[in-house]
Design a protein around this motif. Structure first.
Motif, PDB file in Angstrom:
ATOM      1  N   MET A   1       0.857  -1.185   0.000  1.00 57.83           N
ATOM      2  CA  MET A   1       0.000   0.000   0.000  1.00 57.83           C
ATOM      3  C   MET A   1       0.893   1.235   0.000  1.00 57.83           C
ATOM      4  SD  MET A   1      -2.919  -1.454   0.003  1.00 57.83           S
ATOM      5  CE  MET A   1      -3.870   0.079   0.031  1.00 57.83           C
ATOM      6  N   LEU A   2       0.545   2.239  -0.782  1.00 55.43           N
ATOM      7  CA  LEU A   2       1.300   3.492  -0.762  1.00 55.43           C
ATOM      8  C   LEU A   2       0.579   4.490   0.129  1.00 55.43           C
ATOM      9  CD1 LEU A   2       2.186   3.778  -4.549  1.00 55.43           C
ATOM     10  CD2 LEU A   2       3.619   2.905  -2.695  1.00 55.43           C
ATOM     11  N   ARG A   3       1.336   5.431   0.644  1.00 55.88           N
ATOM     12  CA  ARG A   3       0.735   6.478   1.469  1.00 55.88           C
ATOM     13  C   ARG A   3       0.039   7.478   0.562  1.00 55.88           C
ATOM     14  NH1 ARG A   3       0.889   9.305   6.195  1.00 55.88           N
ATOM     15  NH2 ARG A   3       1.021  11.556   5.938  1.00 55.88           N
ATOM     16  N   LEU A   4      -1.176   7.859   0.926  1.00 50.26           N
ATOM     17  CA  LEU A   4      -1.862   8.899   0.171  1.00 50.26           C
ATOM     18  C   LEU A   4      -1.395  10.248   0.686  1.00 50.26           C
ATOM     19  CD1 LEU A   4      -4.068   8.968  -2.064  1.00 50.26           C
ATOM     20  CD2 LEU A   4      -5.630   9.674  -0.254  1.00 50.26           C
ATOM     21  N   GLN A   5      -0.765  11.030  -0.166  1.00 50.22           N
ATOM     22  CA  GLN A   5      -0.334  12.370   0.225  1.00 50.22           C
ATOM     23  C   GLN A   5      -1.584  13.227   0.285  1.00 50.22           C
ATOM     24  OE1 GLN A   5       2.931  12.809   0.892  1.00 50.22           O
ATOM     25  NE2 GLN A   5       3.408  10.719   0.238  1.00 50.22           N
ATOM     26  N   ARG A   6      -2.019  13.524   1.496  1.00 51.21           N
ATOM     27  CA  ARG A   6      -3.303  14.216   1.613  1.00 51.21           C
ATOM     28  C   ARG A   6      -3.319  15.559   0.895  1.00 51.21           C
ATOM     29  NH1 ARG A   6      -4.885  12.677   7.835  1.00 51.21           N
ATOM     30  NH2 ARG A   6      -6.430  11.124   7.275  1.00 51.21           N
ATOM     31  N   GLU A   7      -2.141  16.191   0.811  1.00 53.11           N
ATOM     32  CA  GLU A   7      -2.104  17.494   0.157  1.00 53.11           C
ATOM     33  C   GLU A   7      -2.435  17.382  -1.338  1.00 53.11           C
ATOM     34  OE1 GLU A   7       0.005  16.061   2.025  1.00 53.11           O
ATOM     35  OE2 GLU A   7       2.058  16.015   1.269  1.00 53.11           O
TER      36      GLU A   7
END
Lengths: 336, 336, 336
Positions: free
Chosen positions: B238-244
């Motif tokens: 799973m990749l991190r979702l860059q909230r920005e």
């Protein structure tokens, strides 16, 4: 044993004439400056080895006490202390206890009580390192890492080391210091050290507005022309132009300063063909110095950085040695 | 000795094919990746011992040169360097000399002149680590700790180490990478490493808006459905979702993203029953991944963290070894 | 082996009754407090040596996990850890991963996964250190460096060490604690420790508004007059006045507070002639204490600072020892 000649000497030297603090070059004679340079030379060799650490300060605690932030200077002292195997504590005092209303003197007493062995002090106020040295308990060494316009003695000494490295000695040398002498932390110490070490002549080249009034009394010749000032010199020390000074209307403009005092290859040609070019960094390319000169074959600017670590290792280990010898004498007297 | 095949290889490998920088996985073959994993394995054992330090970098100076702040990444490199017995200098360049108008290149020259042996570089601009490696003096090793979207090769390698640990090898594995491939520093390197190490299939699962245009050319199959993409896979990254990124209107909402791509136990059931679940951290619980999965028996997320220290120790010690061997050859040639 | 008596005991002691965390003085009996003081005494000797480092935590990783900034406290723990030869990682969590939305618990899991051996925790919320101790994997020791108003147990113990040093023991002592008991992190722990160690009497002297409601139940006598409270006491512990509390209208003014509760030489004369004066620092000169007293012959304030390093070394090495013994037992059981 030796006769105390002036207050600086009495603070920074032991009765046997050894270093116990390193605050200023004032009161240090040619023998002492040469001892510092010789000690630094031995650390230059260490720096070139695969294992660069020596155990001289193993088990000692060095506190970088920076009342004024300077990542560059702090880093060189931190590396020097770590290569001497000391434990290092970095304190940026701007954000620390003093903010809670504690006095400088209480902060110092607390740090000493934590069994610190050495404070490397950076402060915007002239004389801060002296003041601290006059306050601390015997056994704690103070190293001046720059206090106001007053002094930045390790910088001056690394310059001396660089000159000796490239010129073999100081006898007969002509040295020009160029730029903002007035606001420089280091020019005054450089002039003194160069004279103490026996150069033939020190010239300062600067516009009137960037010269202290008493400059000639330090032992130098003032020149307001680069052409005559650089004529036949063996060493050129460029000073950093503090850009924030420009706003004070002391100077017309950066461009104008560069035109007259900036070191270009053209002006460099006026010096001795084997002259070396020095600068304390960080460089303002195109303001004090042309890139072609800074990166050119006569530039020894990066040697200065390397030598900076060695000089800092030298004064730290010498001052700690002086403190220990004193403590030993004190204990010895006490027990006899 | 060996033929130089591409520019990356020529920068990061010695003539003997050993690592001397660690910038990218591009140009590293299966033998080299396996050597890195094997070296890291030996440090895993060290990490489990009471005394976790080894003297491989004793007396060496490692500078964490972070142009972009990242406490988490910096901490792992700092710990790795200290466990190799190096002296560590942390420089947050945002607040340092460059602010005084010094160029990157001058900052580097200065740090090198302080006898630094290794720079761990983090920068927001792609290619920064390569650029620095192309600039530094021989003898100084550069480790890429993340440059822009380009690469974060130690992260990709710690993922490989974790997969090998849990799956015994790479042969025959099906691996799915899920999420924001487009902005990921690591997905590209993961795809390359997985192919180099010989997995059977790499699938990327992401909405169109979060896929680079050339993604299939990297050696993977694109899937826009979790159900078909996860079918029978052995490894889920799973990749991190860059909230920005969400603000850029690339995605409808976090909730919508979670509904479609968030890894829940329900979706996990589509994978092989012994599939492992990975995530680079920090986790956005309830955005990319359900807590029950992140903390569940198939999660190996914390093993990734442990392995991160071992991988960093491996590439640091290998690159330093390569630099020393090169220096040795240079000296040897010079004296013969 | 031993019967678990209360939750604090069960968290911070091993089955054999050894320290494995250091969270609170609650549940620690006189034997344990005395062991801590004796261990600290041995480190006092180390602090006076030229080489102040001992190898007890060599190869261990200590993380200073400060959710609330405190340069002073962090420095003492950093020095203590370095003198035990640990590798130290300073994390100011305010500016770190938690800012990216990571939970405390995820941050901890990550740090543990990096093979950290000890967390020194500072937090503004009462009970934070307990919470963390209840969360961490076996093998990781937690040291409370101050959590909310709850506790600051190393401060209380350094005070006990200082009293024992100057008074030879606790039997028969009368101790007065003066000032803002209500907001003090340390007064509660001091009262408990003094009673556990067997002093004759503890008196608290404070205005009603700065007293907790249940204070007498802790084992002390309340006095609202300095004259009667200080009468014939052997030890005076001044608390720091949190100036920010003054705005809450709990007190008329600093000047008024000083007039009534500030320790002047005049008031000090009411105590036993050989009474010692203590203060946790930083001192508000002229608010809680007159300079003449703080710097006077009865002040032991700087001894407290020195003892603070020794106490921190003691609890760190003891807790690590307890964790290792536990791990050893676990492994032993597992392999039998």
């Amino acid at each position: 044993m030796s006769v105390v000649e002036d207050p600086a000497r009495s603070i920074q030297l032991t009765d046997d004439g050894d270093l116990r603090h390193f605050l200023t070059l004032d009161g240090l004679d040619r023998t002492m400056l040469t001892r510092i340079l010789d000690t630094a030379d031995s650390f230059i060799e260490v720096g070139a080895r695969r294992i660069k650490n020596v155990p001289l300060l193993r088990g000692s605690t060095v506190v970088n006490l920076f009342f004024e932030s300077s990542t560059r200077t702090r880093s060189t002292f931190e590396l020097a202390a770590k290569r001497l195997s000391a434990d290092v504590l970095n304190l940026d005092i701007g954000t620390s206890a003093t903010a809670k209303g504690e006095s400088l003197s209480d902060t110092l007493l607390n740090l000493e009580a934590m069994a610190s062995d050495m404070f490397v002090v950076r402060h915007s106020r002239s004389g801060a390192a002296h003041f601290i040295a006059s306050q601390v308990t015997p056994g704690v060494a103070i190293i001046n890492a720059g206090d106001g316009r007053h002094s930045h003695p390790t910088q001056a000494m690394l310059d001396m080391l660089t000159i000796r490295q490239h010129k073999g000695g100081f006898e007969g040398l002509k040295v020009a210091i160029v730029g903002d002498i007035l606001h420089s932390r280091v020019a005054r110490a450089q002039i003194r050290a160069l004279n103490t070490l026996g150069v033939e002549e020190v010239r300062v080249i600067a516009p009137d507005t960037l010269l202290p009034t008493d400059v000639e009394s330090l032992g130098c010749r003032v020149d307001d022309s680069m052409q005559s000032g650089l004529a036949d010199v063996d060493v050129i020390i460029m000073l950093r132009l503090q850009r924030e000074r420009m706003e004070g209307a002391l100077l017309p403009s950066e461009r104008e300063f560069y035109r007259v005092y900036g070191l270009s290859n053209e002006k460099l040609a006026w010096a001795h063909p084997e002259a070396i070019v020095m600068h304390p960094g960080p460089i303002n390319r195109g303001v004090e110095i042309e890139s072609a000169v800074a990166d050119g074959p006569q530039s020894v600017i990066l040697d200065q950085v390397t030598n900076g670590i060695a000089i800092r290792m030298a004064v730290m280990s010498m001052a700690m040695g002086g403190q220990r010898a004193t403590a030993w004498n004190r204990t010895g007297e006490g027990s006899s």
